[in-house]
Write a protein that holds these residues in place. Sequence first.
Motif, PDB file in Angstrom:
ATOM      1  N   VAL B  37       0.871  -1.184   0.000  1.00 34.21           N
ATOM      2  CA  VAL B  37       0.000   0.000   0.000  1.00 34.21           C
ATOM      3  C   VAL B  37       0.903   1.229   0.000  1.00 34.21           C
ATOM      4  CG1 VAL B  37      -1.710   1.347   1.295  1.00 34.21           C
ATOM      5  CG2 VAL B  37      -1.819  -1.159   1.325  1.00 34.21           C
ATOM      6  N   ARG B  38       0.626   2.177  -0.860  1.00 35.08           N
ATOM      7  CA  ARG B  38       1.362   3.448  -0.840  1.00 35.08           C
ATOM      8  C   ARG B  38       0.342   4.569  -0.696  1.00 35.08           C
ATOM      9  NH1 ARG B  38       6.549   2.991  -1.785  1.00 35.08           N
ATOM     10  NH2 ARG B  38       6.959   5.081  -2.547  1.00 35.08           N
ATOM     11  N   GLN B  39       0.680   5.538   0.158  1.00 31.10           N
ATOM     12  CA  GLN B  39      -0.268   6.629   0.406  1.00 31.10           C
ATOM     13  C   GLN B  39       0.318   7.934  -0.130  1.00 31.10           C
ATOM     14  OE1 GLN B  39      -1.717   6.944   4.407  1.00 31.10           O
ATOM     15  NE2 GLN B  39      -2.464   9.032   4.153  1.00 31.10           N
ATOM     16  N   GLY B  40      -0.542   8.747  -0.772  1.00 31.51           N
ATOM     17  CA  GLY B  40      -0.082  10.043  -1.292  1.00 31.51           C
ATOM     18  C   GLY B  40      -1.174  11.074  -1.138  1.00 31.51           C
ATOM     19  N   LYS B  41      -1.010  12.182  -1.862  1.00 31.22           N
ATOM     20  CA  LYS B  41      -1.959  13.286  -1.751  1.00 31.22           C
ATOM     21  C   LYS B  41      -2.702  13.483  -3.077  1.00 31.22           C
ATOM     22  CE  LYS B  41       1.625  15.757  -0.542  1.00 31.22           C
ATOM     23  NZ  LYS B  41       2.591  16.789  -0.172  1.00 31.22           N
ATOM     24  N   ARG B  42      -3.932  13.972  -2.957  1.00 27.50           N
ATOM     25  CA  ARG B  42      -4.725  14.289  -4.148  1.00 27.50           C
ATOM     26  C   ARG B  42      -5.245  15.706  -4.001  1.00 27.50           C
ATOM     27  NH1 ARG B  42      -8.674  12.004  -8.001  1.00 27.50           N
ATOM     28  NH2 ARG B  42     -10.566  13.264  -7.964  1.00 27.50           N
ATOM     29  N   PHE B  43      -5.027  16.526  -5.028  1.00 25.21           N
ATOM     30  CA  PHE B  43      -5.533  17.899  -5.025  1.00 25.21           C
ATOM     31  C   PHE B  43      -6.565  18.045  -6.135  1.00 25.21           C
ATOM     32  CE2 PHE B  43      -2.489  19.695  -2.086  1.00 25.21           C
ATOM     33  CZ  PHE B  43      -1.375  18.891  -2.212  1.00 25.21           C
ATOM     34  N   GLU B  44      -7.703  18.613  -5.795  1.00 26.96           N
ATOM     35  CA  GLU B  44      -8.715  18.928  -6.805  1.00 26.96           C
ATOM     36  C   GLU B  44      -8.759  20.449  -6.936  1.00 26.96           C
ATOM     37  OE1 GLU B  44     -12.398  17.130  -5.670  1.00 26.96           O
ATOM     38  OE2 GLU B  44     -11.654  15.078  -6.018  1.00 26.96           O
ATOM     39  N   ILE B  45      -8.466  20.949  -8.128  1.00 24.54           N
ATOM     40  CA  ILE B  45      -8.326  22.388  -8.349  1.00 24.54           C
ATOM     41  C   ILE B  45      -9.440  22.872  -9.282  1.00 24.54           C
ATOM     42  CG2 ILE B  45      -6.806  24.185  -9.294  1.00 24.54           C
ATOM     43  CD1 ILE B  45      -4.448  22.337  -8.445  1.00 24.54           C
ATOM     44  N   GLU B  46     -10.302  23.746  -8.751  1.00 21.74           N
ATOM     45  CA  GLU B  46     -11.377  24.340  -9.559  1.00 21.74           C
ATOM     46  C   GLU B  46     -10.846  25.632 -10.195  1.00 21.74           C
ATOM     47  OE1 GLU B  46     -14.455  22.946  -9.555  1.00 21.74           O
ATOM     48  OE2 GLU B  46     -14.228  21.533  -7.891  1.00 21.74           O
ATOM     49  N   LEU B  47     -11.257  25.877 -11.426  1.00 23.28           N
ATOM     50  CA  LEU B  47     -10.712  27.039 -12.137  1.00 23.28           C
ATOM     51  C   LEU B  47     -11.780  28.114 -12.317  1.00 23.28           C
ATOM     52  CD1 LEU B  47      -8.779  24.960 -14.792  1.00 23.28           C
ATOM     53  CD2 LEU B  47      -7.803  26.158 -12.835  1.00 23.28           C
ATOM     54  N   ASP B  48     -11.328  29.364 -12.387  1.00 22.08           N
ATOM     55  CA  ASP B  48     -12.194  30.533 -12.578  1.00 22.08           C
ATOM     56  C   ASP B  48     -12.533  30.694 -14.056  1.00 22.08           C
ATOM     57  OD1 ASP B  48     -12.690  31.710 -10.239  1.00 22.08           O
ATOM     58  OD2 ASP B  48     -10.908  32.974 -10.201  1.00 22.08           O
ATOM     59  N   GLY B  49     -13.349  29.817 -14.649  1.00 26.84           N
ATOM     60  CA  GLY B  49     -13.781  30.050 -16.029  1.00 26.84           C
ATOM     61  C   GLY B  49     -12.708  29.760 -17.063  1.00 26.84           C
ATOM     62  N   LYS B  50     -11.435  29.665 -16.662  1.00 32.88           N
ATOM     63  CA  LYS B  50     -10.370  29.367 -17.629  1.00 32.88           C
ATOM     64  C   LYS B  50     -10.555  27.929 -18.133  1.00 32.88           C
ATOM     65  CE  LYS B  50      -6.170  30.811 -16.310  1.00 32.88           C
ATOM     66  NZ  LYS B  50      -4.836  30.801 -15.700  1.00 32.88           N
ATOM     67  N   GLU B  51     -10.219  27.639 -19.380  1.00 30.01           N
ATOM     68  CA  GLU B  51     -10.302  26.282 -19.920  1.00 30.01           C
ATOM     69  C   GLU B  51      -9.334  25.379 -19.144  1.00 30.01           C
ATOM     70  OE1 GLU B  51     -13.290  25.756 -21.883  1.00 30.01           O
ATOM     71  OE2 GLU B  51     -11.787  24.173 -22.059  1.00 30.01           O
ATOM     72  N   ALA B  52      -9.816  24.250 -18.651  1.00 30.81           N
ATOM     73  CA  ALA B  52      -8.968  23.373 -17.833  1.00 30.81           C
ATOM     74  C   ALA B  52      -7.718  22.974 -18.616  1.00 30.81           C
ATOM     75  CB  ALA B  52      -9.765  22.151 -17.408  1.00 30.81           C
TER      76      ALA B  52
END
Lengths: 81, 81
Positions: B37-52
């Motif tokens: 098992v390996r544990q890490g981090k997950r970031f969810e980034i919402e954008l201000d109208g800019k194309e992802a």
Amino acid sequence: MPRVVVDVMLKPEILDPQGKAVHGALERLGFDGISAVRQGKRFEIELDGKEASDAVAEIEEAASTLLANPVIEDFDVRVEP
Amino acid sequence: MPRVVVDVMLKPEILDPQGKAVHGALERLGFDGISAVRQGKRFEIELDGKEASDAVAEIEEAASTLLANPVIEDFDVRVEP
């Protein structure tokens, strides 16, 4: 070798101070255009020869028992090639 | 709304004590058939109208600057619907 990935994130209605801190730091570093950041955990689980798809149900149980706190967190279990 | 997801995991050659602790706990709870098992981090980034897709290059820079420690961690940036 296929593995099972478990993503654990705070429920949307729960305040995410870590995410807010990262968001603030990104803005201070000049990364604008970001409206929100949420931080969670990612687990990569390697299996002993068992078919990954067979293990998903068991890993879902493990996720709700140990990897996530179902009161404040949501989790997603999937197989990654 | 599309968002950009950043997964940060320790490099394979780096010891992962958190992952080992989770692995031990899962075994004690009776979840066998797990080799690692390996544990890490997950970031969810919402954008201000800019194309992802336009923001990916910028988010990759942010990831190597702030979200991950490139000396011991690898990161993966992708757009999620």
